[in-house]
Design an enzyme around this catalytic site. Structure first.
Site, PDB file in Angstrom:
ATOM      1  N   HIS A  74       0.816  -1.207   0.000  1.00  0.00           N
ATOM      2  CA  HIS A  74       0.000   0.000   0.000  1.00  0.00           C
ATOM      3  C   HIS A  74       0.859   1.271   0.000  1.00  0.00           C
ATOM      4  O   HIS A  74       0.652   2.190  -0.783  1.00  0.00           O
ATOM      5  CB  HIS A  74      -0.940  -0.008   1.210  1.00  0.00           C
ATOM      6  N   ARG A  75       1.795   1.367   0.931  1.00  0.00           N
ATOM      7  CA  ARG A  75       2.768   2.458   1.062  1.00  0.00           C
ATOM      8  C   ARG A  75       2.213   3.769   1.618  1.00  0.00           C
ATOM      9  O   ARG A  75       2.980   4.703   1.865  1.00  0.00           O
ATOM     10  CB  ARG A  75       3.460   2.764  -0.285  1.00  0.00           C
ATOM     11  N   ASP A  76       0.908   3.887   1.812  1.00  0.00           N
ATOM     12  CA  ASP A  76       0.359   5.154   2.319  1.00  0.00           C
ATOM     13  C   ASP A  76      -0.751   4.906   3.331  1.00  0.00           C
ATOM     14  O   ASP A  76      -1.700   5.661   3.431  1.00  0.00           O
ATOM     15  CB  ASP A  76      -0.168   5.992   1.140  1.00  0.00           C
ATOM     16  N   LEU A  77      -0.628   3.832   4.085  1.00  0.00           N
ATOM     17  CA  LEU A  77      -1.651   3.486   5.064  1.00  0.00           C
ATOM     18  C   LEU A  77      -1.638   4.492   6.212  1.00  0.00           C
ATOM     19  O   LEU A  77      -0.579   4.892   6.695  1.00  0.00           O
ATOM     20  CB  LEU A  77      -1.377   2.087   5.603  1.00  0.00           C
ATOM     21  N   ASN A  81      -7.326   6.680   5.719  1.00  0.00           N
ATOM     22  CA  ASN A  81      -7.825   5.811   4.665  1.00  0.00           C
ATOM     23  C   ASN A  81      -8.212   4.415   5.153  1.00  0.00           C
ATOM     24  O   ASN A  81      -8.264   3.461   4.393  1.00  0.00           O
ATOM     25  CB  ASN A  81      -6.847   5.733   3.473  1.00  0.00           C
TER      26      ASN A  81
END
Length: 217
Positions: A74-77, A81
């Site tokens: 994912h890299r942007d948890l 979100n």
């Protein structure tokens, strides 16, 4: 979050996704910090297991049209979100900066992406990342729910990044002695600065949460 359809109307492409009727985890966490009442430990563990179930599919279940494993990171948890549906389900959204590792052991990225307070140290050191990047973020999210405060957030972005790289993570028992030490070992592993010392997979991390959930439930 389920993808329901995609297509094109004229020159415009669209992507239809399910509507999750409920707040983000950010809204829930901010409310509990405002009123000074932490989320119930058993509920925090359950939320963690729901997040990890979604990540386990992204990391080890998602496949392309030929059936090949994608291994999506994912890299942007972050809490903004993570969606809490009124039925109790927890949904992960915003895979906009996700990357598929496919057969690669790890991934080098040219640019730092995501929110500094929820990044893993290896990204800030510009080292390769793998699925354990997402698991570190889950550790931050759960620590903040258990302790009812922010972990790495500082007054500015540079200080926040430095905290991710160097700040010691207080055991929850130091902040909330009434919890005992059941969470301490979990977070010592989940938030280890060296990724080799962390949980190896979402399923392994979820299994550890089962023991915590049984103790606090």
């Amino acid at each position: 979050v389920s993808a329901l359809d995609f297509g094109r109307v004229g020159n415009d492409w669209y992507f239809a996704m399910e509507f999750v009727d409920g707040p983000t985890l950010k809204v829930v966490a901010e409310h509990h910090r405002l009123v000074g009442e932490p989320l119930a430990p058993a509920l925090t563990a359950r939320i963690g297991r729901e997040i990890l179930a979604g990540l386990d599919f992204a990391h080890n279940g998602a496949r392309d049209h030929k059936g090949r494993l994608l291994r999506v990171v994912h890299r942007d948890l972050s809490p903004s979100n993570l969606l809490i549906g009124r039925s109790g389900q927890v949904k992960i959204s915003d895979f906009g900066v996700a990357r598929a590792l496919r057969r690669k052991v790890d991934l080098h990225t040219r640019h730092i992406v995501g929110k500094p307070a929820y990044m893993a140290p290896e990204q800030l050191r510009k080292e390769p990342i793998d699925a354990r990047f997402d698991l570190f973020t889950v550790g931050i999210v759960l620590w903040e729910l258990v302790c009812n405060r922010r972990l790495f957030l500082r007054d500015n972005e540079a200080a926040t990044m430095m905290a991710v790289l160097e700040a010691a993570v207080p055991p929850p028992s130091e902040i909330r002695p009434e919890l005992g030490t059941i969470w301490d070992g979990f977070f010592a592993k989940a938030l280890a600065n060296d990724r080799e010392s962390r949980f190896a997979s979402a399923s392994a991390m979820s299994f550890a949460l089962v023991a915590v959930q049984q103790h606090v439930g």
